[in-house]
Scaffold this motif. Structure first.
Motif, PDB file in Angstrom:
ATOM      1  N   CYS A 221       0.861  -1.178   0.000  1.00  0.00           N
ATOM      2  CA  CYS A 221       0.000   0.000   0.000  1.00  0.00           C
ATOM      3  C   CYS A 221       0.897   1.228   0.000  1.00  0.00           C
ATOM      4  O   CYS A 221       1.812   1.337   0.817  1.00  0.00           O
ATOM      5  CB  CYS A 221      -0.900   0.007   1.223  1.00  0.00           C
ATOM      6  SG  CYS A 221      -2.150  -1.285   1.173  1.00  0.00           S
TER       7      CYS A 221
ATOM      8  N   ASP B  65      -5.370  -0.969  -6.642  1.00  0.00           N
ATOM      9  CA  ASP B  65      -6.582  -1.259  -5.881  1.00  0.00           C
ATOM     10  C   ASP B  65      -7.383  -2.424  -6.472  1.00  0.00           C
ATOM     11  O   ASP B  65      -8.606  -2.386  -6.573  1.00  0.00           O
ATOM     12  CB  ASP B  65      -7.464  -0.013  -5.754  1.00  0.00           C
ATOM     13  CG  ASP B  65      -6.828   1.048  -4.871  1.00  0.00           C
ATOM     14  OD1 ASP B  65      -6.099   0.666  -3.926  1.00  0.00           O
ATOM     15  OD2 ASP B  65      -7.053   2.236  -5.112  1.00  0.00           O
TER      16      ASP B  65
ATOM     17  N   SER C 213       7.116   9.415  -0.488  1.00  0.00           N
ATOM     18  CA  SER C 213       6.106   8.371  -0.607  1.00  0.00           C
ATOM     19  C   SER C 213       6.189   7.523   0.653  1.00  0.00           C
ATOM     20  O   SER C 213       7.244   7.429   1.272  1.00  0.00           O
ATOM     21  CB  SER C 213       6.288   7.527  -1.866  1.00  0.00           C
ATOM     22  OG  SER C 213       7.448   6.731  -1.769  1.00  0.00           O
TER      23      SER C 213
ATOM     24  N   ASN D  32       0.458  15.299  -1.688  1.00  0.00           N
ATOM     25  CA  ASN D  32       0.361  16.354  -2.696  1.00  0.00           C
ATOM     26  C   ASN D  32       1.655  17.163  -2.707  1.00  0.00           C
ATOM     27  O   ASN D  32       2.199  17.488  -1.663  1.00  0.00           O
ATOM     28  CB  ASN D  32      -0.823  17.263  -2.361  1.00  0.00           C
ATOM     29  CG  ASN D  32      -1.162  18.200  -3.484  1.00  0.00           C
ATOM     30  OD1 ASN D  32      -0.378  18.445  -4.388  1.00  0.00           O
ATOM     31  ND2 ASN D  32      -2.360  18.728  -3.438  1.00  0.00           N
TER      32      ASN D  32
ATOM     33  N   ASP E  13      -5.538  11.320 -10.015  1.00  0.00           N
ATOM     34  CA  ASP E  13      -5.980  11.795  -8.701  1.00  0.00           C
ATOM     35  C   ASP E  13      -5.500  10.872  -7.576  1.00  0.00           C
ATOM     36  O   ASP E  13      -6.284  10.400  -6.759  1.00  0.00           O
ATOM     37  CB  ASP E  13      -7.512  11.937  -8.689  1.00  0.00           C
ATOM     38  CG  ASP E  13      -8.008  12.671  -7.459  1.00  0.00           C
ATOM     39  OD1 ASP E  13      -7.283  13.535  -6.940  1.00  0.00           O
ATOM     40  OD2 ASP E  13      -9.117  12.352  -7.001  1.00  0.00           O
ATOM     41  N   MET E  14      -4.188  10.630  -7.507  1.00  0.00           N
ATOM     42  CA  MET E  14      -3.642   9.664  -6.556  1.00  0.00           C
ATOM     43  C   MET E  14      -2.986  10.295  -5.324  1.00  0.00           C
ATOM     44  O   MET E  14      -2.475   9.583  -4.472  1.00  0.00           O
ATOM     45  CB  MET E  14      -2.629   8.758  -7.265  1.00  0.00           C
ATOM     46  CG  MET E  14      -3.231   7.942  -8.407  1.00  0.00           C
ATOM     47  SD  MET E  14      -4.655   6.943  -7.953  1.00  0.00           S
ATOM     48  CE  MET E  14      -3.881   5.713  -6.939  1.00  0.00           C
ATOM     49  N   TYR E  15      -2.994  11.621  -5.216  1.00  0.00           N
ATOM     50  CA  TYR E  15      -2.408  12.278  -4.050  1.00  0.00           C
ATOM     51  C   TYR E  15      -3.239  12.058  -2.791  1.00  0.00           C
ATOM     52  O   TYR E  15      -4.469  11.987  -2.842  1.00  0.00           O
ATOM     53  CB  TYR E  15      -2.311  13.785  -4.277  1.00  0.00           C
ATOM     54  CG  TYR E  15      -1.161  14.257  -5.117  1.00  0.00           C
ATOM     55  CD1 TYR E  15       0.080  13.632  -5.124  1.00  0.00           C
ATOM     56  CD2 TYR E  15      -1.308  15.400  -5.901  1.00  0.00           C
ATOM     57  CE1 TYR E  15       1.125  14.096  -5.895  1.00  0.00           C
ATOM     58  CE2 TYR E  15      -0.262  15.876  -6.677  1.00  0.00           C
ATOM     59  CZ  TYR E  15       0.948  15.229  -6.666  1.00  0.00           C
ATOM     60  OH  TYR E  15       1.982  15.710  -7.422  1.00  0.00           O
ATOM     61  N   ASP E  16      -2.547  12.004  -1.659  1.00  0.00           N
ATOM     62  CA  ASP E  16      -3.147  12.059  -0.324  1.00  0.00           C
ATOM     63  C   ASP E  16      -4.160  10.950  -0.033  1.00  0.00           C
ATOM     64  O   ASP E  16      -5.145  11.177   0.675  1.00  0.00           O
ATOM     65  CB  ASP E  16      -3.792  13.435  -0.080  1.00  0.00           C
ATOM     66  CG  ASP E  16      -2.776  14.553  -0.110  1.00  0.00           C
ATOM     67  OD1 ASP E  16      -1.618  14.319   0.289  1.00  0.00           O
ATOM     68  OD2 ASP E  16      -3.126  15.665  -0.543  1.00  0.00           O
ATOM     69  N   LYS E  17      -3.919   9.753  -0.562  1.00  0.00           N
ATOM     70  CA  LYS E  17      -4.766   8.612  -0.217  1.00  0.00           C
ATOM     71  C   LYS E  17      -3.946   7.328  -0.359  1.00  0.00           C
ATOM     72  O   LYS E  17      -3.018   7.242  -1.159  1.00  0.00           O
ATOM     73  CB  LYS E  17      -6.013   8.550  -1.095  1.00  0.00           C
ATOM     74  CG  LYS E  17      -5.735   8.413  -2.584  1.00  0.00           C
ATOM     75  CD  LYS E  17      -7.033   8.463  -3.354  1.00  0.00           C
ATOM     76  CE  LYS E  17      -6.798   8.594  -4.833  1.00  0.00           C
ATOM     77  NZ  LYS E  17      -8.033   8.851  -5.552  1.00  0.00           N
ATOM     78  N   TRP E  18      -4.282   6.347   0.437  1.00  0.00           N
ATOM     79  CA  TRP E  18      -3.614   5.049   0.346  1.00  0.00           C
ATOM     80  C   TRP E  18      -4.177   4.276  -0.839  1.00  0.00           C
ATOM     81  O   TRP E  18      -5.381   4.302  -1.088  1.00  0.00           O
ATOM     82  CB  TRP E  18      -3.826   4.240   1.629  1.00  0.00           C
ATOM     83  CG  TRP E  18      -3.023   4.783   2.768  1.00  0.00           C
ATOM     84  CD1 TRP E  18      -3.474   5.607   3.770  1.00  0.00           C
ATOM     85  CD2 TRP E  18      -1.638   4.566   3.017  1.00  0.00           C
ATOM     86  NE1 TRP E  18      -2.445   5.913   4.623  1.00  0.00           N
ATOM     87  CE2 TRP E  18      -1.303   5.278   4.187  1.00  0.00           C
ATOM     88  CE3 TRP E  18      -0.640   3.839   2.373  1.00  0.00           C
ATOM     89  CZ2 TRP E  18      -0.017   5.288   4.722  1.00  0.00           C
ATOM     90  CZ3 TRP E  18       0.643   3.845   2.907  1.00  0.00           C
ATOM     91  CH2 TRP E  18       0.945   4.558   4.062  1.00  0.00           C
ATOM     92  N   PHE E  19      -3.296   3.615  -1.588  1.00  0.00           N
ATOM     93  CA  PHE E  19      -3.705   2.774  -2.705  1.00  0.00           C
ATOM     94  C   PHE E  19      -2.835   1.522  -2.719  1.00  0.00           C
ATOM     95  O   PHE E  19      -1.678   1.544  -2.323  1.00  0.00           O
ATOM     96  CB  PHE E  19      -3.628   3.528  -4.049  1.00  0.00           C
ATOM     97  CG  PHE E  19      -2.279   4.138  -4.333  1.00  0.00           C
ATOM     98  CD1 PHE E  19      -1.311   3.450  -5.053  1.00  0.00           C
ATOM     99  CD2 PHE E  19      -1.984   5.427  -3.896  1.00  0.00           C
ATOM    100  CE1 PHE E  19      -0.076   4.014  -5.323  1.00  0.00           C
ATOM    101  CE2 PHE E  19      -0.747   6.002  -4.167  1.00  0.00           C
ATOM    102  CZ  PHE E  19       0.208   5.297  -4.877  1.00  0.00           C
TER     103      PHE E  19
ATOM    104  N   PHE F 201       1.309   5.653  -0.491  1.00  0.00           N
ATOM    105  CA  PHE F 201       0.697   6.957  -0.242  1.00  0.00           C
ATOM    106  C   PHE F 201       1.680   8.006  -0.734  1.00  0.00           C
ATOM    107  O   PHE F 201       2.859   7.974  -0.380  1.00  0.00           O
ATOM    108  CB  PHE F 201       0.461   7.128   1.267  1.00  0.00           C
ATOM    109  CG  PHE F 201      -0.178   8.428   1.659  1.00  0.00           C
ATOM    110  CD1 PHE F 201      -1.553   8.503   1.875  1.00  0.00           C
ATOM    111  CD2 PHE F 201       0.585   9.577   1.838  1.00  0.00           C
ATOM    112  CE1 PHE F 201      -2.143   9.700   2.261  1.00  0.00           C
ATOM    113  CE2 PHE F 201       0.000  10.770   2.226  1.00  0.00           C
ATOM    114  CZ  PHE F 201      -1.366  10.835   2.433  1.00  0.00           C
TER     115      PHE F 201
END
Length: 130
Positions: A16, A85, A120, A21, A61-67, A18
Motif C-alpha cells: 500500500c 486497488d 512516498s 500532494n 488523482d492519486m495524491y493524499d490517499k492510500w492505494f 501513499f
C-alpha cells in the motif's frame, strides 16, 4: 525498500502506497534490471497522476490517499502487469531478462516535472514468487 533478486519465474510486489500532494516527477515503484536499460518497469507520479515511466497514463488523482499496488513480473513470459486497488491498469512486454532483477519502492527523481520535495510512504510490503 529493496526486495529479493530474481532472474526467472513469476514474481509479485504488493504494498500500500501513499504520495502526498506536491511530490512530482518521482518514480515511486520500479523493477530494477533489464537487458536493455537500467529498469524493466517504472511507475512515476506527476501532478497526482501515475504513469508508466513518464508516458502512458495509469491512474489519476492519486495524491493524499492510500492505494494498493500489485506489480507482477512474468520473466519467462516477458510480461509486466500492474494492478491498482485490485483493478488491472497496465500491461506491457518487459525489457529483456536481465540479471539480478528486483523490486524497489520509495522516491527516485525522474526526468520530468521534478518537485523540490519528494515523499512516498509504504506499508504491508510483500514479495511473492510463483
Amino acid at each position: 525498500m529493496q526486495g529479493l533478486d530474481y532472474s526467472s519465474g513469476v514474481w509479485q510486489f504488493e504494498s500500500c502506497g501513499f504520495v502526498p500532494n506536491g511530490t512530482s516527477g518521482a518514480c515511486i515503484v520500479h523493477i530494477h534490471g533489464a537487458s536493455h536499460g537500467a529498469t524493466t518497469f517504472m511507475l512515476t507520479i506527476n501532478y497526482g497522476d501515475l504513469r508508466y515511466y513518464s508516458g502512458q497514463l495509469v491512474a489519476t488523482d492519486m495524491y493524499d490517499k492510500w492505494f494498493r499496488v500489485n506489480l507482477i513480473h512474468d520473466v519467462d513470459g516477458e510480461k509486466v502487469t500492474l494492478f491498482i486497488d485490485g483493478v488491472q491498469k497496465f500491461e506491457t512486454k518487459d525489457r529483456g531478462p536481465g540479471d539480478d532483477l528486483y523490486f524497489k519502492c520509495g522516491v527516485y527523481a525522474a526526468r520530468k516535472n521534478i518537485s523540490y520535495s519528494m515523499e512516498s510512504r509504504w506499508k504491508d510490503i510483500k514479495i511473492y514468487k510463483k
